[in-house]
Design an enzyme around this catalytic site. Structure first.
Site, PDB file in Angstrom:
ATOM      1  N   TYR A  14     -10.401  -0.584  -2.570  1.00 46.05           N
ATOM      2  CA  TYR A  14     -10.400  -0.994  -1.166  1.00 46.05           C
ATOM      3  C   TYR A  14     -11.476  -2.056  -0.897  1.00 46.05           C
ATOM      4  CZ  TYR A  14      -7.528   3.143  -1.171  1.00 46.05           C
ATOM      5  OH  TYR A  14      -6.556   4.053  -1.485  1.00 46.05           O
ATOM      6  N   CYS A  47     -19.882 -14.401  12.101  1.00 42.80           N
ATOM      7  CA  CYS A  47     -20.339 -14.340  13.485  1.00 42.80           C
ATOM      8  C   CYS A  47     -19.803 -13.109  14.199  1.00 42.80           C
ATOM      9  CB  CYS A  47     -19.958 -15.627  14.199  1.00 42.80           C
ATOM     10  SG  CYS A  47     -20.733 -17.034  13.404  1.00 42.80           S
ATOM     11  N   GLU A  48     -20.229 -11.968  13.747  1.00 42.08           N
ATOM     12  CA  GLU A  48     -19.922 -10.663  14.334  1.00 42.08           C
ATOM     13  C   GLU A  48     -21.113  -9.776  14.012  1.00 42.08           C
ATOM     14  OE1 GLU A  48     -16.867  -9.079  15.454  1.00 42.08           O
ATOM     15  OE2 GLU A  48     -15.446 -10.703  15.048  1.00 42.08           O
ATOM     16  N   GLU A  63      -0.929  10.310  -7.203  1.00 47.46           N
ATOM     17  CA  GLU A  63      -1.120   8.924  -6.756  1.00 47.46           C
ATOM     18  C   GLU A  63      -2.603   8.605  -6.543  1.00 47.46           C
ATOM     19  OE1 GLU A  63       1.072   8.997  -3.078  1.00 47.46           O
ATOM     20  OE2 GLU A  63       3.030   9.000  -4.073  1.00 47.46           O
ATOM     21  N   PRO A  64      -3.439   8.777  -7.556  1.00 48.22           N
ATOM     22  CA  PRO A  64      -4.862   8.482  -7.361  1.00 48.22           C
ATOM     23  C   PRO A  64      -5.100   6.975  -7.270  1.00 48.22           C
ATOM     24  CG  PRO A  64      -4.451   8.977  -9.667  1.00 48.22           C
ATOM     25  CD  PRO A  64      -3.137   9.179  -8.951  1.00 48.22           C
ATOM     26  N   ARG A  75     -15.188  -2.335   4.076  1.00 46.79           N
ATOM     27  CA  ARG A  75     -15.391  -0.897   4.273  1.00 46.79           C
ATOM     28  C   ARG A  75     -16.593  -0.549   5.162  1.00 46.79           C
ATOM     29  NH1 ARG A  75     -16.428   2.329   0.781  1.00 46.79           N
ATOM     30  NH2 ARG A  75     -15.160   4.004   1.562  1.00 46.79           N
ATOM     31  N   ARG A 123      -8.530   5.448  -5.359  1.00 41.25           N
ATOM     32  CA  ARG A 123      -9.989   5.313  -5.322  1.00 41.25           C
ATOM     33  C   ARG A 123     -10.658   5.948  -6.539  1.00 41.25           C
ATOM     34  NH1 ARG A 123     -12.682   4.774  -0.468  1.00 41.25           N
ATOM     35  NH2 ARG A 123     -10.872   5.618   0.619  1.00 41.25           N
ATOM     36  N   GLY A 140      -6.123  10.811  -2.999  1.00 38.64           N
ATOM     37  CA  GLY A 140      -7.091  11.266  -2.011  1.00 38.64           C
ATOM     38  C   GLY A 140      -8.391  11.802  -2.525  1.00 38.64           C
ATOM     39  N   TYR A 157     -15.189   1.372   8.303  1.00 43.90           N
ATOM     40  CA  TYR A 157     -15.340   2.841   8.255  1.00 43.90           C
ATOM     41  C   TYR A 157     -16.802   3.287   8.311  1.00 43.90           C
ATOM     42  CZ  TYR A 157     -10.886   2.238   5.622  1.00 43.90           C
ATOM     43  OH  TYR A 157      -9.642   1.893   5.182  1.00 43.90           O
TER      44      TYR A 157
HETATM   45  C1  PLP Z   1      -3.691   5.335  -0.012  1.00 45.48           C
HETATM   46  C2  PLP Z   1      -2.707   6.227  -0.642  1.00 45.48           C
HETATM   47  C3  PLP Z   1      -2.975   6.834  -1.876  1.00 45.48           C
HETATM   48  C4  PLP Z   1      -4.285   6.657  -2.603  1.00 45.48           C
HETATM   49  O1  PLP Z   1      -5.339   7.302  -1.993  1.00 45.48           O
HETATM   50  P1  PLP Z   1      -6.758   7.390  -2.738  1.00 45.48           P
HETATM   51  O2  PLP Z   1      -7.623   8.057  -1.755  1.00 45.48           O
HETATM   52  O3  PLP Z   1      -7.181   6.001  -3.026  1.00 45.48           O
HETATM   53  O4  PLP Z   1      -6.552   8.195  -3.971  1.00 45.48           O
HETATM   54  C5  PLP Z   1      -1.990   7.623  -2.442  1.00 45.48           C
HETATM   55  N1  PLP Z   1      -0.809   7.820  -1.826  1.00 45.48           N
HETATM   56  C6  PLP Z   1      -0.522   7.267  -0.645  1.00 45.48           C
HETATM   57  C7  PLP Z   1       0.803   7.523  -0.030  1.00 45.48           C
HETATM   58  C8  PLP Z   1      -1.448   6.453  -0.013  1.00 45.48           C
HETATM   59  O5  PLP Z   1      -1.163   5.923   1.174  1.00 45.48           O
END
Ligand code: PLP
Length: 419
Positions: free
Chosen positions: A372, A343-344, A273-274, A312, A276, A239, A316
């Site tokens: 992403y 075509c959007e 869990e990085p 993206r 991005r 995140g 978003y």
């Molecule tokens: C998408 C996701 C991540 C990665 O998020 P980033 O913002 O890319 O770091 C980690 N864990 C889970 C469960 C996710 O769904």
């Protein structure tokens, strides 16, 4: 910091000119810098080095096997959210015992596959999934290590479509039920509860929501232990936000400090869990200007990349810096809407963007497209998937070839009553 810099007036990926790659593979294409991927992984690993932890790269951010392999070689594990991603991680050489499997809708056959593969853990997102998993594992004669992904009900203060930790989001088990569910899990034959997980959203540009979530996790671990339940793992998700504009985002080292400060004395193994943060700045999308179209109130730069290649902005309203591949000779700027051929009206990458003067056949690059980007691409308007190239020093390799439209058409057939 990344390894996409101008040299002699043109943009390079490490030591390879983007113009050379464009000649080689055609436009549009994605290009990744191995050195940048490695740098970002190492920065993150360094930020959490005081903790006993496994860094599980979130494969959904960039699932190319060459990218996963680059990180696996540095010791990374993988966070996967589908069997497809699990297969990619294993193919890229991530050891099964470093793979965690998240996601709100794993099917019975998904769970079976993961148990058989002997992955590190399954991050269970509901009581319903817990029951199915225990049954699946019991039938396979296994006791599957799990953590419960809890929903801490924290506002991540990010875009609503990538916020995941509020109680009205679909993810995780409501934190008020977590202790009861953990107790239940500890009495099931097919699962072995190891701890808790949370992931409150993506592109967080403020550490305070993390702090709030970490505190809630700590409370819950304390509560579980006071009931005599074992907790040896805490998965803190991903995140961490990255700068897409000139904005300030928290540094990994600050994030690491926060974890140590809030949870350092918990006596658990951590998982991170990085996604991005590792892949975002390590990739560009390179595209050619097709037309500069003068309309009554606007100047449109029509390029050969479209929303199917990079979703993206349309999904978003995300910002990507767009830079010319040849460094402009003057400071003169023109205001463009940068659009693709789809075509959007939503196929718009940037509105009223001041850019150096563009002309047909110019190459432009979208920065921060390594996460992403390619993973979300699709074939809308029958536009086939574009190539992905990885650069390392003066070497480059096509790590996903351009898909031919004929290959897509080969998947289709007429019904037998139509011939
Ligand atoms: C998408 C996701 C991540 C990665 O998020 P980033 O913002 O890319 O770091 C980690 N864990 C889970 C469960 C996710 O769904």
């Amino acid at each position: 910091m990344d390894h996409f810099q101008y040299k002699n007036g043109e943009l390079y990926a490490e030591d390879v000119a983007l113009t050379k790659l464009a000649e080689e593979v055609g436009t549009p294409f994605y290009v990744y810098s191995r050195a940048t991927l490695e740098r970002h992984y190492n920065v993150f690993a360094d930020a959490v080095k005081e903790l006993d932890s496994t860094i599980c790269f979130a494969v959904k951010a960039n699932s190319n096997i060459a990218v996963i392999k680059t990180l696996a070689d540095l010791g990374a594990g993988a966070d996967v959210v589908s069997v497809g991603e699990l297969k990619r991680a294993l193919k890229a050489g991530v050891p099964a015992n470093k793979v965690v499997f998240s996601g709100v809708g794993k099917s019975r056959s998904d769970l079976e596959y993961a148990v058989k593969a002997g992955i590190r853990q399954i991050n269970v997102e509901s009581e319903e999934e817990l029951v199915v998993l225990s049954d699946v594992a019991t039938k396979l004669g296994a006791r599957m290590p799990i953590v419960l992904r809890v929903n801490p009900n924290v506002d991540a203060k990010t875009h609503e479509k990538i916020s995941t930790g509020k109680s009205d989001n679909k993810f995780g088990i409501d934190w008020t039920r977590a202790v009861e569910v953990y107790q239940r899990a500890s009495n099931m034959s097919g699962v072995d509860p190891k701890g808790l997980a949370c992931h409150i959203g993506s592109q967080l540009v403020d550490l305070e929501p993390f702090r709030a979530a970490f505190r809630r996790m700590k409370e819950m671990v304390g509560e579980l232990r006071s009931l005599g339940l074992d907790v040896t793992r805490v998965d803190l998700g991903g995140g961490l936000g990255i700068p897409y504009e000139e904005d300030e985002t928290p540094l990994p080292v600050e994030y690491g400090k926060l974890v140590v400060e809030e949870l350092g004395d918990l006596g658990v193994e951590f998982e991170f869990e990085p996604g991005r943060m590792i892949a975002g700045n390590a990739g560009l999308l390179v595209s050619e200007v097709l037309y500069v179209k003068q309309a009554p109130t606007k100047t449109f730069a029509v390029i050969d990349a479209a929303m199917n290649d990079l979703m993206r902005p349309s999904l978003y309203s995300a910002y990507h810096a767009i830079v010319p591949v040849f460094e402009p000779e003057t400071d003169e700027k023109v205001t463009y809407d940068v659009v693709g051929p789809i075509c959007e009206t939503g196929d718009t990458f940037a509105k009223d963007r001041k850019l150096p003067k563009l002309a047909s056949a110019d190459l432009v690059a979208f920065r921060t497209a390594g996460a992403y980007g390619a993973t979300m691409s699709n074939t809308y308007n029958s536009r086939a998937l574009i190539p992905e190239v990885m650069v390392s020093g003066d070497q480059y390799a096509v790590v996903r070839k351009r898909v031919d439209i004929e290959e897509l058409l080969d998947l289709e057939s007429l019904a037998d009553w139509q011939s």
